[in-house]
Design an enzyme around this catalytic site. Structure first.
Site, PDB file in Angstrom:
ATOM      1  N   HIS A  35      24.351  72.252 -26.124  1.00 25.16           N
ATOM      2  CA  HIS A  35      24.514  70.764 -26.909  1.00 25.16           C
ATOM      3  C   HIS A  35      24.197  71.314 -28.377  1.00 25.16           C
ATOM      4  O   HIS A  35      24.640  70.981 -29.416  1.00 25.16           O
ATOM      5  CB  HIS A  35      23.629  69.911 -26.419  1.00 25.16           C
ATOM      6  CG  HIS A  35      24.121  68.980 -25.123  1.00 25.16           C
ATOM      7  ND1 HIS A  35      25.394  68.403 -25.165  1.00 25.16           N
ATOM      8  CD2 HIS A  35      23.665  68.824 -23.977  1.00 25.16           C
ATOM      9  CE1 HIS A  35      25.515  67.795 -23.907  1.00 25.16           C
ATOM     10  NE2 HIS A  35      24.574  68.248 -23.326  1.00 25.16           N
TER      11      HIS A  35
ATOM     12  N   THR B 186      21.574  72.225 -22.281  1.00 24.86           N
ATOM     13  CA  THR B 186      20.899  71.625 -23.634  1.00 24.86           C
ATOM     14  C   THR B 186      21.057  72.578 -24.702  1.00 24.86           C
ATOM     15  O   THR B 186      21.534  72.273 -25.691  1.00 24.86           O
ATOM     16  CB  THR B 186      19.344  71.514 -23.504  1.00 24.86           C
ATOM     17  OG1 THR B 186      19.095  70.569 -22.294  1.00 24.86           O
ATOM     18  CG2 THR B 186      18.612  71.050 -24.608  1.00 24.86           C
TER      19      THR B 186
END
Length: 346
Positions: free
Chosen positions: A47, A44
């Site tokens: 990202h 995450t």
């Protein structure tokens, strides 16, 4: 004069992060202040660093990111009586409302109103973090802090791997990312007969082998079906753990399950992903979405597994000081890494 701390900040809506001085937070009513020792870089976080479409639609800048960490209690707010300075802790990253039907039923992991540390509120890539005391997870003495730094991710793997009964079963894991590698070790430890891991990255497949995979298959040049006879499989896999987020990976899994097989889905699929729903119906397959961790049963199970000998240290491939965070994100972006740990200790 306001005290400050070092933190990794998503300052602007563009790729990258900035190391800068930020105000040191103070614990309010029912909160604790944690001095961060180690953090781990999650997919995450990658990202957000790369500023992909999901991040653009989700992250509000400026924000301190990061949600995998270990540290010690530095201070407690009013009303906190169960924690004291010096305790080694991590924390559940999902801050739930406590009032909805799921929360009141003890299923906080399903709370529709969740705020996530490092995603919806300031996170742990900093010298200090404030979270509700109810989210604190005390860590028993003797567990390697480098491993604890990615307990959040290990919790995802634990939740995923234990979603279905795996004792004596043949398990297929599509996607040899860090969570897939961790799930491999958990499945083997908990009685799976075979654990087959697929990917297209030889580095990560090799690491999955070190984590206990019975076989690894590079689907860019090998046939998954060839493992059946070698592992005494007659019809197909009993349990599937889809980690890749790849439509091809998901469809390959569906095609290689036995009738009545069970699939847990954690990899985020792209919009427009297509599967043959008639195969789900005709073959009586079960599909279960997995998100986060059970609050807090998953934390209990993963801590006891690690205390009982589950070895996660092979997962750690890179260690850096927080000032060298760019090298850590470069390692993650290369694909040739397991878990990347950043130290916040001077």
């Amino acid at each position: 004069m306001t005290e400050t701390m070092w933190a990794l900040v998503k300052s602007r809506p563009e790729p990258g992060l900035e190391l800068k001085r930020m105000p040191k937070p103070r614990p309010g009513m029912g909160e604790v202040l944690i001095k961060i020792h180690k953090t781990a870089i999650c997919g995450t976080d990658l990202h957000i660093y790369n500023w992909d479409p999901w991040s653009q639609a989700t992250i509000k800048t400026p924000m301190i990111i990061g949600h995998e960490y270990v540290g010690e209690i530095a201070d407690v707010g009013a009303g906190v009586t169960v924690y004291a300075a010096g305790q080694i802790v991590s924390g559940e990253g999902h801050i739930v409302c406590g009032h909805c039907r799921n929360c009141r039923a003890g299923n906080g992991q399903f709370c529709k109103h969740t705020n996530s540390v490092g995603v919806n509120r300031d996170g742990a890539f900093a010298e200090y973090l404030v979270i509700p005391a109810s989210n604190v997870v005390p860590i028993p003495a003797g567990i390697d802090e480098d491993v604890v730094s990615f307990f959040d991710a290990l919790g995802n793997a634990t939740h995923m791997a234990l979603a279905f009964d795996i004792i004596g079963e043949d398990v297929l894991i599509t996607g040899a990312g860090p969570i897939g590698m961790m799930a491999t070790a958990i499945c083997k430890r908990n009685g799976a007969r075979s654990v087959v891991v697929t990917d297209v990255n030889d580095y990560r497949l090799d690491l999955a082998g070190k984590m206990g995979a019975t076989e690894t298959v590079n689907v860019s040049r090998e046939r998954l079906e060839d493992v059946f006879s070698r592992n005494k499989m007659v019809e197909g896999f009993d349990v599937g753990l889809e980690m890749s987020g790849s439509a091809a990976g998901l469809n390959t899994m569906i095609d290689n399950m036995r009738n009545g097989g069970k699939i847990a889905l954690l990899g985020l699929q792209q919009p427009g992903t297509r599967i043959d729903w008639n195969k789900i119906i005709w073959n009586s397959l079960t599909l279960q979405g997995i998100y986060g961790r059970k609050m807090y049963e998953t934390w209990y199970k993963m801590i006891t597994m690690v205390e009982g000998g589950l070895d996660m240290t092979p997962m750690i491939t890179h260690r850096f000081n927080f000032r060298d965070f760019e090298q850590g994100f470069a390692a993650m972006n290369s694909g040739n890494s397991g878990k990347v740990v950043l130290s916040w200790l001077e």
